[in-house]
Design an enzyme around this catalytic site. Structure first.
Site, PDB file in Angstrom:
ATOM      1  N   HIS A  40      -1.431  -7.974   5.211  1.00 51.39           N
ATOM      2  CA  HIS A  40      -1.450  -8.130   3.705  1.00 51.39           C
ATOM      3  C   HIS A  40       0.219  -8.884   3.487  1.00 51.39           C
ATOM      4  CE1 HIS A  40       1.517  -5.100   3.153  1.00 51.39           C
ATOM      5  NE2 HIS A  40       0.765  -4.108   3.881  1.00 51.39           N
ATOM      6  N   ARG A  43       4.603  -6.956  -0.465  1.00 44.32           N
ATOM      7  CA  ARG A  43       4.149  -6.105  -1.543  1.00 44.32           C
ATOM      8  C   ARG A  43       5.626  -5.302  -1.929  1.00 44.32           C
ATOM      9  NH1 ARG A  43       5.408  -1.289   0.797  1.00 44.32           N
ATOM     10  NH2 ARG A  43       4.915  -0.836   2.786  1.00 44.32           N
ATOM     11  N   GLU A 225      -5.108   9.544   8.990  1.00 39.23           N
ATOM     12  CA  GLU A 225      -4.263   8.583  10.046  1.00 39.23           C
ATOM     13  C   GLU A 225      -3.348   9.712  10.677  1.00 39.23           C
ATOM     14  OE1 GLU A 225      -2.169   5.608   8.215  1.00 39.23           O
ATOM     15  OE2 GLU A 225      -3.778   5.213   6.659  1.00 39.23           O
ATOM     16  N   HIS A 317      -3.635  -4.135   7.377  1.00 40.52           N
ATOM     17  CA  HIS A 317      -2.290  -3.712   7.446  1.00 40.52           C
ATOM     18  C   HIS A 317      -1.754  -3.863   8.960  1.00 40.52           C
ATOM     19  CE1 HIS A 317      -3.435  -1.822   3.627  1.00 40.52           C
ATOM     20  NE2 HIS A 317      -4.599  -1.605   4.149  1.00 40.52           N
ATOM     21  N   ASP A 318      -0.336  -3.650   8.950  1.00 37.27           N
ATOM     22  CA  ASP A 318       0.179  -3.541  10.130  1.00 37.27           C
ATOM     23  C   ASP A 318       0.005  -2.384  10.995  1.00 37.27           C
ATOM     24  OD1 ASP A 318       1.658  -1.551   8.695  1.00 37.27           O
ATOM     25  OD2 ASP A 318       3.819  -2.240   9.039  1.00 37.27           O
ATOM     26  N   SER A 319      -0.527  -1.278  10.530  1.00 34.65           N
ATOM     27  CA  SER A 319      -1.197  -0.236  11.624  1.00 34.65           C
ATOM     28  C   SER A 319      -2.239  -0.588  12.141  1.00 34.65           C
ATOM     29  CB  SER A 319      -1.423   0.994  10.687  1.00 34.65           C
ATOM     30  OG  SER A 319      -2.482   0.595   9.795  1.00 34.65           O
TER      31      SER A 319
END
Length: 419
Positions: A40, A43, A225, A317-319
């Site tokens: 994304h 933010r 997670e 997402h970066d994860s």
């Protein structure tokens, strides 16, 4: 003046960069399909008096005009610029037509169901296809994680839990998380000083006054997670907030309350966040589990037995990026003019090409990303001023001089991973 300061601030790493723009336009190859996985866009951080960030410093965090975790206006403009560039790139490579709006066979945009991911898809579409009605698909209630993008543990067995913990520790350091925390000790101490941590709520009220030795525990539970407590997790949240301020264009004297004096300090803080992602989501055992749905989706989208859109954009997402690249075993890479390896708005671009001479299908994987200058200075992207690109290579799908690996080998690897 801002750019001069920035270039003194950002660590530039010399690497072998594969830059072969001729491959994208020459008549020897035809681009047939593209699947993009995007982090994304920019933010607002998660900072409030009652948040983790609010409890680690007596200082007031800057107030943003965007709700916490939402895509900022700056971030929206950056994504529209990225979309504009992509539309030109797709037209130049004859995958899409310039003179008409794309239909469902041309473009499919699917995002996680959080505001920042949906908005990223929307701004990208506006930049890429202005005036066209391109649906932005999200499948869950707004604010809810879609299973495709939710990097949660599915295995409840004690054997998996132990294997996951072992994998995380092995990825962290020869001495595990404890060894990593020792290596990051100076960064933690620096962060404590920047925060004025001894006067924070955590120290005064909760009596946790040694930032570097906050209680650390690995959390591997079904339906959640992978998690960790302690300095690595808290330090990541803080470093992320500073990075987002920097990207947003805040004056340097306003970032970290003016306490970051040189690039070495900033590199230290960024290293905390980089280690967090690679250790928690990139450790092999965990990565394979939490990226399974995403790898399967990408594999299915490249099925040669079914029709799929020419261009698919997935926004997460970066994860997701960390676990995806670990699972498909992307070799070590660096991104010039960026201080993150999974930068905000960065895009993993899977490209299926056809050799026009022998008919062989080929795969090329590139990281398209905006440099720190481009993000901070809100630089427009187009043919003359493109984003940065780095070719990625899978361990089990060797590339040639032009960055191509065999498509059939690529499919074999993904098929094996999804069995």
């Amino acid at each position: 003046m801002k750019k001069i300061i920035l270039k003194g601030f950002v660590a530039l790493t010399a690497i072998l960069s594969f830059n072969v723009p001729a491959t994208e336009t020459e008549n020897d190859y035809t681009l047939e399909q593209v699947v993009v996985f995007s982090r994304h866009g920019l933010r607002a951080p998660l900072a409030s008096p009652n948040s983790t960030l609010g409890k680690v410093t007596p200082n007031q965090w800057p107030q943003w005009d965007t709700p916490a975790s939402y895509l900022t206006t700056h971030g929206g403009a950056l994504e529209s610029y990225f979309g504009h560039y992509f539309s030109q790139w797709l037209v130049d490579n004859k995958l899409l037509n310039e003179d008409r709006c794309p239909n469902d066979d041309d473009v499919y945009i699917y995002t996680n169901s959080l505001q920042r991911t949906i908005a990223t898809g929307q701004f990208f579409a506006v930049g890429a296809f202005p005036g066209c009605l391109v649906p932005i698909i999200h499948k869950e209630k707004l604010g809810t994680m879609d299973p495709l993008f939710f990097p949660v543990i599915d295995d409840n067995s004690s054997a998996f839990k132990q294997a996951a913990i072992n994998s995380i520790n092995q990825t962290a350091d020869t001495k595990g998380i404890e060894g990593l925390n020792e290596k990051l000790g100076k960064a933690y101490q620096n962060l404590s000083t920047i925060l004025n941590y001894p006067n924070s709520t955590n120290c005064i009220t909760h009596k946790q006054c040694d930032f570097a030795h906050l209680p650390t525990e690995l959390i591997i539970e079904k339906g959640k997670e992978p998690g960790i407590t302690g300095a690595l997790r808290t330090g990541t949240s803080i470093a992320d907030a500073f990075i987002l301020q920097y990207y947003e264009g805040s004056p340097l004297h306003d970032i970290a309350w003016g306490q970051i004096k040189d690039k070495q300090q900033f590199e230290q803080l960024v290293a905390i966040k980089e280690h967090y992602n690679s250790v928690l989501f990139g450790s092999p055992v965990v990565a394979k589990q939490v990226s399974a749905k995403l790898v399967d989706y990408i594999n299915h989208t490249f099925s040669e037995n079914e029709a799929h859109p020419k261009f698919t954009l997935l926004v997460g997402h970066d994860s997701n990026v960390a676990s995806l690249l670990s699972t498909i075993k992307i070799k070590h890479y660096t991104l010039p003019e960026q201080f993150e390896t999974t930068p905000i708005g960065g895009k993993i671009v899977f490209q299926k090409w056809r050799n026009n001479h022998n008919g062989k299908a080929l795969m090329k994987i590139e990281y398209f990303y905006q440099s720190t200058d481009q993000i901070r200075d809100l630089v427009q992207l187009n043919r003359q001023n493109p984003p940065h690109k780095v070719v990625l290579e899978m361990e089990n799908c060797p590339i040639n001089a032009n960055g191509f690996c065999s498509f059939s080998t690529f499919k074999q690897v993904l098929n094996h991973l999804t069995q």
